[in-house]
Design a protein around this motif. Structure first.
Motif, PDB file in Angstrom:
ATOM      1  N   ASP A 103      25.025  11.497  -2.930  1.00 59.97           N
ATOM      2  CA  ASP A 103      25.825  12.700  -3.192  1.00 59.97           C
ATOM      3  C   ASP A 103      26.703  12.914  -1.972  1.00 59.97           C
ATOM      4  OD1 ASP A 103      24.135  12.774  -5.306  1.00 59.97           O
ATOM      5  OD2 ASP A 103      23.237  14.733  -4.847  1.00 59.97           O
ATOM      6  N   PHE A 104      27.999  13.112  -2.207  1.00 57.25           N
ATOM      7  CA  PHE A 104      28.911  13.288  -1.076  1.00 57.25           C
ATOM      8  C   PHE A 104      30.077  14.182  -1.470  1.00 57.25           C
ATOM      9  CE2 PHE A 104      30.180   9.606  -3.494  1.00 57.25           C
ATOM     10  CZ  PHE A 104      31.552   9.732  -3.610  1.00 57.25           C
ATOM     11  N   HIS A 105      30.626  14.803  -0.449  1.00 58.70           N
ATOM     12  CA  HIS A 105      31.799  15.640  -0.647  1.00 58.70           C
ATOM     13  C   HIS A 105      32.985  14.973   0.046  1.00 58.70           C
ATOM     14  CE1 HIS A 105      34.554  19.111  -0.040  1.00 58.70           C
ATOM     15  NE2 HIS A 105      34.138  19.397  -1.268  1.00 58.70           N
ATOM     16  N   GLU A 106      34.002  14.620  -0.757  1.00 57.69           N
ATOM     17  CA  GLU A 106      35.173  13.943  -0.214  1.00 57.69           C
ATOM     18  C   GLU A 106      36.174  14.969   0.295  1.00 57.69           C
ATOM     19  OE1 GLU A 106      38.155  10.337  -1.600  1.00 57.69           O
ATOM     20  OE2 GLU A 106      36.224  10.627  -2.576  1.00 57.69           O
ATOM     21  N   GLU A 107      36.747  14.675   1.461  1.00 53.79           N
ATOM     22  CA  GLU A 107      37.701  15.601   2.090  1.00 53.79           C
ATOM     23  C   GLU A 107      38.852  15.912   1.125  1.00 53.79           C
ATOM     24  OE1 GLU A 107      40.237  14.371   5.529  1.00 53.79           O
ATOM     25  OE2 GLU A 107      38.881  15.698   6.645  1.00 53.79           O
ATOM     26  N   ILE A 141      29.275   3.554   1.426  1.00 54.10           N
ATOM     27  CA  ILE A 141      28.724   4.815   1.951  1.00 54.10           C
ATOM     28  C   ILE A 141      27.203   4.712   2.038  1.00 54.10           C
ATOM     29  CG2 ILE A 141      28.427   7.290   1.483  1.00 54.10           C
ATOM     30  CD1 ILE A 141      31.092   7.224  -0.025  1.00 54.10           C
ATOM     31  N   TYR A 142      26.608   4.144   1.003  1.00 57.77           N
ATOM     32  CA  TYR A 142      25.148   4.018   0.946  1.00 57.77           C
ATOM     33  C   TYR A 142      24.616   3.138   2.062  1.00 57.77           C
ATOM     34  CZ  TYR A 142      20.609   2.317  -0.732  1.00 57.77           C
ATOM     35  OH  TYR A 142      19.294   1.954  -0.833  1.00 57.77           O
ATOM     36  N   GLN A 149      28.820  13.236   8.214  1.00 58.35           N
ATOM     37  CA  GLN A 149      30.192  12.753   8.109  1.00 58.35           C
ATOM     38  C   GLN A 149      30.277  11.237   8.295  1.00 58.35           C
ATOM     39  OE1 GLN A 149      32.897  14.757   7.565  1.00 58.35           O
ATOM     40  NE2 GLN A 149      31.731  16.675   7.535  1.00 58.35           N
ATOM     41  N   MET A 150      31.140  10.599   7.507  1.00 63.85           N
ATOM     42  CA  MET A 150      31.425   9.172   7.691  1.00 63.85           C
ATOM     43  C   MET A 150      32.758   8.852   7.033  1.00 63.85           C
ATOM     44  SD  MET A 150      31.096   6.843   4.873  1.00 63.85           S
ATOM     45  CE  MET A 150      30.283   5.417   5.546  1.00 63.85           C
ATOM     46  N   THR A 151      33.306   7.701   7.399  1.00 63.96           N
ATOM     47  CA  THR A 151      34.567   7.230   6.824  1.00 63.96           C
ATOM     48  C   THR A 151      34.340   5.856   6.217  1.00 63.96           C
ATOM     49  OG1 THR A 151      35.834   8.417   8.517  1.00 63.96           O
ATOM     50  CG2 THR A 151      36.993   6.688   7.293  1.00 63.96           C
ATOM     51  N   ASP A 162      31.509  13.691   3.454  1.00 64.45           N
ATOM     52  CA  ASP A 162      30.328  14.321   4.024  1.00 64.45           C
ATOM     53  C   ASP A 162      29.161  13.971   3.105  1.00 64.45           C
ATOM     54  OD1 ASP A 162      28.488  15.833   5.315  1.00 64.45           O
ATOM     55  OD2 ASP A 162      29.325  17.788   4.773  1.00 64.45           O
ATOM     56  N   VAL A 163      28.265  13.113   3.574  1.00 64.49           N
ATOM     57  CA  VAL A 163      27.148  12.656   2.752  1.00 64.49           C
ATOM     58  C   VAL A 163      26.060  13.731   2.727  1.00 64.49           C
ATOM     59  CG1 VAL A 163      25.432  10.845   2.407  1.00 64.49           C
ATOM     60  CG2 VAL A 163      27.661  10.261   3.366  1.00 64.49           C
ATOM     61  N   LYS A 164      25.747  14.186   1.518  1.00 61.19           N
ATOM     62  CA  LYS A 164      24.755  15.254   1.352  1.00 61.19           C
ATOM     63  C   LYS A 164      23.356  14.712   1.038  1.00 61.19           C
ATOM     64  CE  LYS A 164      27.987  18.481   1.549  1.00 61.19           C
ATOM     65  NZ  LYS A 164      28.065  19.432   2.689  1.00 61.19           N
ATOM     66  N   LEU A 165      23.335  13.573   0.300  1.00 58.53           N
ATOM     67  CA  LEU A 165      22.055  13.010  -0.120  1.00 58.53           C
ATOM     68  C   LEU A 165      22.172  11.484  -0.184  1.00 58.53           C
ATOM     69  CD1 LEU A 165      19.155  13.432  -1.449  1.00 58.53           C
ATOM     70  CD2 LEU A 165      20.357  13.286  -3.638  1.00 58.53           C
ATOM     71  N   LYS A 166      21.168  10.809   0.319  1.00 56.16           N
ATOM     72  CA  LYS A 166      21.086   9.354   0.195  1.00 56.16           C
ATOM     73  C   LYS A 166      19.681   9.040  -0.326  1.00 56.16           C
ATOM     74  CE  LYS A 166      21.215   5.086   2.899  1.00 56.16           C
ATOM     75  NZ  LYS A 166      21.307   4.497   4.237  1.00 56.16           N
ATOM     76  N   ARG A 167      19.635   8.595  -1.581  1.00 54.86           N
ATOM     77  CA  ARG A 167      18.347   8.434  -2.253  1.00 54.86           C
ATOM     78  C   ARG A 167      18.144   6.987  -2.693  1.00 54.86           C
ATOM     79  NH1 ARG A 167      17.267  12.973  -6.424  1.00 54.86           N
ATOM     80  NH2 ARG A 167      16.598  13.976  -4.489  1.00 54.86           N
ATOM     81  N   GLN A 168      16.989   6.447  -2.373  1.00 52.19           N
ATOM     82  CA  GLN A 168      16.609   5.104  -2.823  1.00 52.19           C
ATOM     83  C   GLN A 168      15.653   5.265  -3.999  1.00 52.19           C
ATOM     84  OE1 GLN A 168      14.878   3.840   0.855  1.00 52.19           O
ATOM     85  NE2 GLN A 168      16.794   3.003   1.641  1.00 52.19           N
ATOM     86  N   ILE A 169      15.952   4.533  -5.079  1.00 53.53           N
ATOM     87  CA  ILE A 169      15.193   4.694  -6.318  1.00 53.53           C
ATOM     88  C   ILE A 169      14.633   3.339  -6.743  1.00 53.53           C
ATOM     89  CG2 ILE A 169      15.320   5.422  -8.740  1.00 53.53           C
ATOM     90  CD1 ILE A 169      17.799   7.104  -7.901  1.00 53.53           C
ATOM     91  N   GLU A 170      13.325   3.281  -6.928  1.00 49.21           N
ATOM     92  CA  GLU A 170      12.698   2.044  -7.386  1.00 49.21           C
ATOM     93  C   GLU A 170      12.307   2.196  -8.845  1.00 49.21           C
ATOM     94  OE1 GLU A 170       9.709  -1.330  -5.557  1.00 49.21           O
ATOM     95  OE2 GLU A 170       9.442   0.755  -4.958  1.00 49.21           O
TER      96      GLU A 170
END
Length: 766
Positions: A103-107, A141-142, A149-151, A162-170
């Motif tokens: 989940d991310f918010h783009e500028e 991004i992942y 923040q990242m570019t 602006d990365v809000k969530l980074k989730r790994q799913i098995e």
């Protein structure tokens, strides 16, 4: 909270899978329809073609009609192929559509966006991506960010998010097994889970666990030379295979798998990695070993194998000669020598006809050097062939009038005449024309081997030219600069000559031999190959790499290896990078170091890094296991008993055990002893065998690049590994282990283990 998240994610997964199932049904229908249409067109092909051949305009109309039907067939075939490819992608996504969510918010945007990442892209409609391909720009991004923040680089340029969530799913069989959020867990839990699994006979894709530093390798598109120095088990090979998949995705339509070539350490390794790209939906690249690449070009010579090279020993002065031959300086020397052949010293052979000299080597030499200085080697050789062909044709003209030709024609029976006319043309009414026709064909047939000798350049003696080059080295190079006397060099030349007389050639000589031949014959390089990869580059020589650059001048190079695992080039491997950098634009050269080892447990990695001088740079991954075990025994039988106990322990854990010995002969002895003890094992004797589950016995030089649940280093004694020259080999053997490492020493332990702290292994003495 955790249950509600899992429930919500399962609901989304069910929705995506239902869409995939619908798309599979649709793709199957498209395949069926495209096949039916194709079959119908083929069936009615000639019924639908308008045949009008009596007039020119009618012939044109017929041609257009045929072309239209061919285009229809081609179009239906493409539809069928595209639908089949789509169905293949959907089947790969079916039970495991994705492995990550971000989940991310783009500028500049109002809302936070959620995307899922999997092995391939899947859209519900052209603008609605339910799954993004792991290779898509946004997916970086992942791999490259944590929370915050990242570019990332998008097709429209750099994008800030602006990365809000980074989730790994098995996911397993359509059900969510585990969920890891990076802001809730320390370290990479999914990676830890994957590394805890048992080894396999085939390497698997790592797209679910690509690390940030590996992602730099995968997505590099600017470098002409990308040099990856990676510790054992750092994932460099896996990352490079994902890099190939990424490049095929990024340049789809402009790059195909036939324009990518990988040079690997041995055929055993080729077999180990050959399922990674198909698993990602891509065709395998061209794949071979350097030995295969050179050996296929000299069917009349036996090239030194990997095993022969490993067991070969050189005195110190002999090693200096070999090192000089393997150097970039010698590569340049061969080029200088070949240029000199424009003026003199080209070695020719007589062209013979029925054991007699037809055109002498002196006459050929006179023709070759008759052309002016503007001719390069290729043009000069081609012009010489043309002149020799003219000589042959003139001789054929005069030979046609000889008595033997007339007698041959008179002796032809009807069946022989019919055979000649069937092959070359119909019989003629004019007796003189028919006689000349038959005479010409008979003489041409008699001189067919002479013609082959001319057109195929068999009047050039590459063996003599190669020997002439070696004998001239003291006159064109300062041997003292390399610590070699002229006598030592000449002794080496005689050894090369003896090998050639016996139909053999050494590993050091074969590249020189072929490069010289390519220069004097004007062989054109492969300009279609776009990317070239070399794995285990530390065992390549600068000459070999320069020769590859000569043969593939337009290819971008990716070289990967571990300079601490050089088995064949112990001394020169450390300077390899500096020499390679001179062949490429410095601004287009990039070096990436991977110092974290993921393959082995923390205990095994900490143990192995003490075996080499620069081992302190290596970082272990936080996966715990047993301490390595060193067993010091008094004799071979006690060693075999200890080995039997270790195998039984590993078998109980369902672990694959690799027993790695220094030489093939030693492996054979161990294998035989185990058979006597009733222990079943597979002896890997050649690189053309395949890996199997269970216990394998393999020589060190064939274990490179592979990994096993448990490794037993057989006879790590002082007698077997006495000096520092063996440190990289010992490190290579021990670093193959994922979960367990045992060292069995028959007699006093090798001093190479002295620097390992006593609390980092278990010592057992019997």
């Amino acid at each position: 909270m955790e249950n509600s998240i899992k429930k919500s994610e399962q609901k989304h997964l069910d929705f995506v899978e239902s869409k995939i199932e619908m798309a599979e049904v649709d793709a199957a229908k498209k395949i069926k329809k495209a096949k039916g249409d194709q079959s119908e067109i083929q069936k009615n092909f000639f019924n639908d073609v308008r045949l009008k051949t009596s007039t020119y305009s009618g012939q044109m109309e017929t041609g257009v009609s045929v072309r239209q039907q061919q285009q229809l067939l081609s179009e239906r075939e493409n539809r069928w192929k595209n639908a089949a490819r789509d169905l293949g992608t959907l089947k790969r996504l079916d039970q495991n559509p994705y492995f990550a969510r971000i989940d991310f918010h783009e500028e500049g945007e109002k809302h936070t966006e959620t995307i899922y990442i999997g092995l391939a892209s899947f859209t519900d409609n052209p603008d609605d991506y339910l799954v993004y391909d792991w290779r898509a720009p946004i997916s970086s991004i992942y791999y490259d960010s944590g929370i915050g923040q990242m570019t990332y680089d998008s097709p429209a340029g750099p994008q800030k998010v602006d990365v809000k969530l980074k989730r790994q799913i098995e996911i397993k069989d359509g059900k969510i097994e585990t969920i890891f959020d990076t802001d809730e867990a320390l370290g990479d839990n999914l990676l830890l889970e994957n590394l805890s699994h048992q080894s396999d006979t085939k390497m698997k894709s790592i797209v679910t666990t690509i690390q940030k530093e590996q992602n730099q390798i995968i997505r590099d598109t600017d470098s002409d030379l990308l040099f990856v120095q990676g510790a054992a088990g750092s994932g460099k090979t896996a990352a490079v295979l994902q890099r190939i998949a990424y490049l095929l995705y990024r340049y789809r339509g402009n790059l195909n798998s036939g324009q990518v070539i990988l040079f690997s350490p041995n055929q055993l390794f080729n077999d180990y990695i050959n399922e990674v790209l198909p698993e990602l939906g891509e065709q395998n690249m061209v794949q071979m070993t350097y030995y295969q690449y050179t050996n296929r070009r000299v069917p009349h010579l036996s090239v030194e194998t990997v095993g022969e090279r490993f067991t070969e020993t050189h005195e110190k002065h002999q090693q200096k000669v070999v090192d000089f031959k393997n150097s970039l300086d010698f590569f340049k020397l061969v080029g200088k020598y070949a240029h000199h052949l424009n003026k003199e010293n080209f070695q020719f052979k007589d062209i013979k006809f029925e054991q007699n000299v037809f055109i002498s080597k002196e006459e050929i030499s006179e023709i070759y050097y008759r052309f002016n200085q503007n001719y390069n080697l290729r043009n000069r050789l081609e012009a010489t062939k043309e002149e020799l062909s003219k000589i042959l044709n003139r001789h054929i003209g005069s030979e046609m009038r000889k008595k033997w030709v007339e007698e041959t024609i008179e002796g032809l029976d009807q069946q022989q005449l019919q055979a000649i006319y069937a092959k070359f043309g119909e019989s003629m009414d004019n007796p003189d024309k028919e006689y000349n026709f038959l005479a010409k064909k008979i003489v041409q047939n008699a001189f067919r081997n002479v013609k082959k000798a001319i057109t195929r350049g068999r009047f050039v003696s590459i063996n003599r030219q190669f020997v002439n080059l070696l004998r001239n080295v003291p006159r064109i190079a300062d041997l003292s600069k390399y610590g070699i006397s002229e006598q030592e060099w000449n002794d080496g030349v005689e050894k090369s000559i003896d090998r050639l007389k016996n139909g053999k050639i050494s590993d050091a000589d074969i590249s020189i031999y072929l490069y010289l031949y390519d220069l004097i014959s004007g062989k054109r390089p492969d300009v279609h190959m776009r990317y070239l990869f070399v794995d285990e580059v530390q065992d390549y020589t600068p000459f070999q790499l320069a020769y590859l650059k000569f043969n593939f001048p337009r290819a971008k190079f990716t070289l990967l290896g571990d300079l601490n695992q050089a088995i064949f080039t112990h001394e020169s491997s450390q300077s390899l990078l500096k020499e390679m950098e001179t062949m490429f634009d410095p601004e287009k050269t990039r070096v990436i170091e991977l110092n974290k080892s993921y393959r082995s447990t923390e205990q095994i990695t900490d143990f192995t890094k003490h075996l080499i001088p620069d081992g302190s740079k290596i970082q272990s991954f936080a996966r715990t296991g047993e301490l390595p075990k060193i067993n010091v025994v008094g004799d071979v039988d006690s060693g075999i008993d200890s080995l039997k106990e270790t195998i039984q322990t590993n078998d109980q854990a369902n672990d694959t055990t690799a027993i790695i010995a220094k030489s093939l002969d030693e492996c054979k002895r161990v294998h035989e002893k185990l058979e006597q003890k009733g222990i079943k094992s597979t002896l890997i004797q050649t690189e053309n065998q395949r890996l199997v589950k269970g216990v394998i016995v393999v020589p060190a030089y064939l274990a490179k690049g592979l990994e096993f649940d448990a490794v037993v280093m057989w006879n790590g004694s002082k007698q077997e590994y006495p000096t520092e020259r063996d440190d990289q080999l010992v490190y290579t053997i021990c670093s193959r282990a994922m979960h367990r490492l045992d060292v069995i020493s028959i007699g006093e332990l090798s001093p190479l283990f002295n620097d390992v702290p006593k609390d980092e292994y278990q010592l057992v003495t019997k």
